[in-house]
Design a protein around this motif. Structure first.
Motif, short mmCIF file in Angstrom:
data_model
loop_
_atom_site.label_atom_id
_atom_site.label_comp_id
_atom_site.label_asym_id
_atom_site.label_seq_id
_atom_site.Cartn_x
_atom_site.Cartn_y
_atom_site.Cartn_z
N GLN A 101 0.57 -0.17 -6.83
CA GLN A 101 1.84 -0.61 -6.19
C GLN A 101 2.39 -0.53 -5.13
O GLN A 101 3.58 -0.82 -4.75
CB GLN A 101 2.76 -0.39 -7.54
CG GLN A 101 2.22 -0.94 -8.99
CD GLN A 101 3.31 -0.34 -10.01
OE1 GLN A 101 3.17 1.14 -10.08
NE2 GLN A 101 4.06 -0.97 -10.84
N LEU A 102 1.73 0.65 -4.34
CA LEU A 102 2.03 0.86 -3.19
C LEU A 102 0.73 1.36 -2.38
O LEU A 102 0.08 2.08 -3.02
CB LEU A 102 2.95 2.30 -3.32
CG LEU A 102 3.53 2.86 -2.05
CD1 LEU A 102 5.04 3.26 -2.12
CD2 LEU A 102 2.76 4.09 -1.45
N ILE A 103 0.66 1.18 -1.17
CA ILE A 103 -0.52 1.65 -0.48
C ILE A 103 -0.13 2.67 0.55
O ILE A 103 0.92 2.41 1.54
CB ILE A 103 -1.30 0.54 0.38
CG1 ILE A 103 -1.59 -0.55 -0.64
CG2 ILE A 103 -2.33 1.11 1.37
CD1 ILE A 103 -2.89 -0.14 -1.51
N ASP A 104 -0.68 3.88 0.91
CA ASP A 104 -0.25 4.75 1.67
C ASP A 104 -1.55 4.90 2.82
O ASP A 104 -2.61 5.13 2.28
CB ASP A 104 -0.15 6.15 1.00
CG ASP A 104 0.17 7.21 2.02
OD1 ASP A 104 1.42 6.94 2.71
OD2 ASP A 104 -0.70 8.21 2.31
N VAL A 105 -1.17 4.97 4.00
CA VAL A 105 -2.19 4.93 5.04
C VAL A 105 -2.50 6.39 5.68
O VAL A 105 -1.52 7.01 5.86
CB VAL A 105 -1.83 3.89 5.98
CG1 VAL A 105 -3.02 4.12 7.22
CG2 VAL A 105 -1.88 2.48 5.70
N ASN A 106 -3.59 6.81 5.57
CA ASN A 106 -3.76 8.29 5.90
C ASN A 106 -4.06 8.47 7.26
O ASN A 106 -5.10 7.88 7.91
CB ASN A 106 -5.25 8.91 5.12
CG ASN A 106 -5.43 10.31 5.38
OD1 ASN A 106 -5.20 10.82 6.48
ND2 ASN A 106 -5.88 10.92 4.42
N MET A 107 -3.14 8.98 7.93
CA MET A 107 -3.44 9.33 9.36
C MET A 107 -3.06 11.02 9.44
O MET A 107 -2.74 11.51 10.70
CB MET A 107 -2.79 8.42 10.34
CG MET A 107 -3.04 7.06 10.26
SD MET A 107 -2.36 5.96 11.60
CE MET A 107 -2.76 4.37 11.00
N GLY A 108 -3.11 11.72 8.61
CA GLY A 108 -2.86 13.11 8.63
C GLY A 108 -4.15 14.25 8.29
O GLY A 108 -3.87 15.29 8.40
N GLY A 120 -8.18 9.41 9.76
CA GLY A 120 -7.10 10.62 9.51
C GLY A 120 -6.23 10.77 10.50
O GLY A 120 -5.97 9.96 11.29
N SER A 121 -6.35 12.23 10.87
CA SER A 121 -5.15 12.47 11.94
C SER A 121 -5.74 12.27 13.50
O SER A 121 -5.29 12.25 14.46
CB SER A 121 -4.91 13.97 11.78
OG SER A 121 -6.05 14.70 11.96
N THR A 149 1.24 11.31 8.27
CA THR A 149 0.79 11.48 9.47
C THR A 149 1.18 12.97 9.75
O THR A 149 1.65 13.79 9.02
CB THR A 149 1.49 10.73 10.62
OG1 THR A 149 0.85 10.91 11.96
CG2 THR A 149 2.99 10.93 10.52
N ARG A 150 0.80 13.53 10.91
CA ARG A 150 1.03 14.97 11.40
C ARG A 150 2.21 14.74 12.84
O ARG A 150 2.58 13.74 12.98
CB ARG A 150 -0.21 15.69 11.58
CG ARG A 150 -1.03 16.13 10.49
CD ARG A 150 -1.97 16.87 10.69
NE ARG A 150 -2.54 17.39 9.55
CZ ARG A 150 -2.89 18.89 9.27
NH1 ARG A 150 -2.40 19.85 10.10
NH2 ARG A 150 -3.20 19.24 8.05
#
Length: 332
Positions: A101-108, A120-121, A149-150
């Motif tokens: 129901q929700l998509i989170d994009v990993n850039m951390g 990732g980061s 993110t960071r």
């Protein structure tokens, strides 16, 4: 308007969280049994372990176990990780098709094995690529997309405000900021100043993350950063009830009574049973070891118990040994 204490419902696009306390996606930890516990103890949303944007592995046992299913409790949020915009879009579509129901994009994520693939980061070094990825992912699904993110790649290259503005322009519905650079990993003080600065520059919800370990810290972070939500990661390891402790403190201004030994024992036993059932005995008992290590590490003289527990090789021995440990604590 959020109340002064900080606790409130939170809207992320068309998804409404019952409160603004979120359980972080943690690789190897945020599986279904752990997410269920965090939800049970008051997390407004839990986010899955990161799902690799590599369609070659989506039908492996490992990926299947990481997938959200329609019988998951609470809001079904999946974190995806990768660096190829088209693969990321496909990963988002695949998970929505299977119930996300929700998509989170990993850039951390600061892990070397993730960063060497420019995921990732590591992506924080490439704002143009971030923009392309976010545009593709947002355009591929009809559920809210969020970004984690960071503050930047290193202390000389903090660009979280720029990235947050790009995300907002791309249609991302909320951003979570772990208040450290990639170079800091999980060391040093969290830069709440950077989170506060992002909050001042964007209109989408900003979620603060990093070293929030007590109800008092949660209140301070809300007050200082003016963040719309907070995300708890490592502090929930061995203490998934931290969400109800924070919620109680924010609502009543006083600390909730500590869990009794009986309550903790029951929680741990339930968690173990869920792990055995979810993974099967062989894998379940191995994953149980790290969780039991976290649950018991703060009890006096628990070192010997934890060493013993780490070599037990069947589930009934684990349960028996754990019960004996809690019985010992009660009898002191």
């Amino acid at each position: 308007m959020r109340n002064i204490a900080g606790l409130n419902s939170l809207n992320i696009g068309k998804v409404t969280l019952k409160n603004n306390l979120i359980a972080a996606p943690m690789a190897g930890i945020s599986d279904k049994p752990f997410r269920n516990l965090c939800h049970r103890f008051g997390a407004g949303m839990t986010v899955s372990e990161m799902f690799l944007a590599n369609s070659d592995i989506w039908h492996t046992d490992k990926s299947t176990l990481r997938m959200i299913s329609s019988d998951d409790v609470g809001i079904r949020a999946v974190q995806i990780v990768g660096s190829d915009p088209d693969e990321m879009a496909r990963a988002a579509e695949f998970n929505v098709k299977h119930g996300a129901q929700l998509i989170d994009v990993n850039m951390g994520c600061p892990a070397k094995k993730v960063n060497k693939k420019l995921a990732g980061s590591a992506l924080m070094q490439h704002p143009d690529l971030i923009k392309t990825i976010l545009q593709k992912v947002v355009g591929s699904v009809d559920v809210p997309v969020t970004l984690k993110t960071r503050t930047g790649w290193n202390k000389n290259n903090r660009n979280c405000i720029e990235i947050a503005q790009i995300a907002q322009d791309c249609g991302v519905k909320a951003i979570t900021i772990h208040g450290r650079t990639r170079a800091c990993l999980f060391n040093g003080e969290v830069e709440y100043d950077s989170i506060k600065a992002v909050k001042e520059k964007v209109t989408i919800p900003v979620i603060a993350n990093g070293d929030i370990c007590t109800p008092e810290q949660a209140k301070d972070v809300f007050k200082y950063t003016q963040a719309d939500g907070i995300m708890i990661g490592r502090a929930a390891q061995g203490r998934p009830w931290i969400f109800e402790e924070i919620a109680f403190y924010l609502a009543h201004g006083q600390l909730k009574k500590n869990k009794t030994i009986d309550e903790v024992e029951q929680i741990v036993l339930t968690h173990l049973e869920d792990l055995y059932q979810f993974y099967g005995e062989y894998k379940g008992l191995r994953i149980a070891r790290k969780h039991v290590n976290w649950y018991t590490k703060n009890y006096a003289d628990s070192d010997q118990f934890r060493r013993l527990f780490s070599v037990l090789s069947n589930t009934s021995e684990q349960v028996k040994t754990l019960k004996a440990f809690f019985s010992q604590i009660r009898n002191r």
